[in-house]
Write an enzyme that holds these catalytic residues in place. Sequence first.
Site, PDB file in Angstrom:
ATOM      1  N   HIS A 165       0.810  -1.222   0.000  1.00  0.00           N
ATOM      2  CA  HIS A 165       0.000   0.000   0.000  1.00  0.00           C
ATOM      3  C   HIS A 165       0.844   1.272   0.000  1.00  0.00           C
ATOM      4  CE1 HIS A 165      -2.680   2.946   2.346  1.00  0.00           C
ATOM      5  NE2 HIS A 165      -3.219   2.823   1.150  1.00  0.00           N
ATOM      6  N   HIS A 193       0.329  10.891  -1.835  1.00  0.00           N
ATOM      7  CA  HIS A 193      -0.920  10.698  -1.099  1.00  0.00           C
ATOM      8  C   HIS A 193      -1.269  11.928  -0.279  1.00  0.00           C
ATOM      9  CE1 HIS A 193      -3.879   9.234   1.764  1.00  0.00           C
ATOM     10  NE2 HIS A 193      -4.041   8.157   1.019  1.00  0.00           N
TER      11      HIS A 193
END
Length: 306
Positions: free
Chosen positions: A38, A74
């Site tokens: 991830h 992110h």
Amino acid sequence: VRATEKFASMYFFCHSPQSAETDVAERGNKRPVWIMGHMVNAIAQIDEFVNLGANSIETDVSFDSSANPEYTYHGVPCDCGRTCTKWEHFNEFLKGLRKATTPGDSKYHEKLVLVVFDLKTGRLYDNQASDAGKKLAKSLLQNYWNNGNNGGRAYIVLSIPNLAHYKLIAGFKEALTSEGHPELMDKVGYDFSGNDDIGDVANAYKKAGVTGHVWQSDGITNCLLRGLDRVGKAVANRDSSNGYINKVYYWTVDKRQSTRDALDAGVDGIMTNYPDVIADVLNESAYKAKFRIASYDDNPWETYKN
């Protein structure tokens, strides 16, 4: 000479045809699983996550106001226990990823076979989705697929958070076709990641003209708990005769028990901050008998039938 070639002749002396058939049968009776690292947004993290056991990674892609893919980034907030701010310029990341997935390169990882691009299209207007798809395709063609000349070999999933942005898919396909490489669509799959109703997702694919290569995600940040109800619905769709889903993955799973629960629910992929945890569970006897880590020979667009 690759080791497999070097020892091929030895294999025939050591293995009877019957035991070779048994190997194939055993492989066929185990669900291939993708351990999905991830938030792999820096080139150095590719090695890190694959070395921990990931055979797949997820990378965030941010866009500028003109729908150009800009950074692998992110930002805050992100998962508990993670640094949210690692990044690269998107095209530079693609070049690093290409090296990691091109046989013969010094940075090559044979086991890295799937990449999920988490497309952060939230700041784009709906009418920019097609442009975003075109620009994304051109970036990948040039920097990852090396204009179709011995580029990276990993399969790619375009993960779109908003059903209204379904035209991104058509834009992507249109650009590859106009650039003379429609065959690369064989390496591309899709995911709508907004935890929408399964029926609504099916309608979005219908509008997009998509009839295969579908991964369905379900999940939530590791900071919060989420049940497996929708995963169950996605798995039921996948396993039905008229479902649209080929593979189901669950995110973000960092604990052994939640890994077991996800595997028991029948998922094909588990996204995690700790690939070694997932690999450990897959080595437990109960799971080793039913699952195996997917390799490049496992087509990620095929629904597994036991």
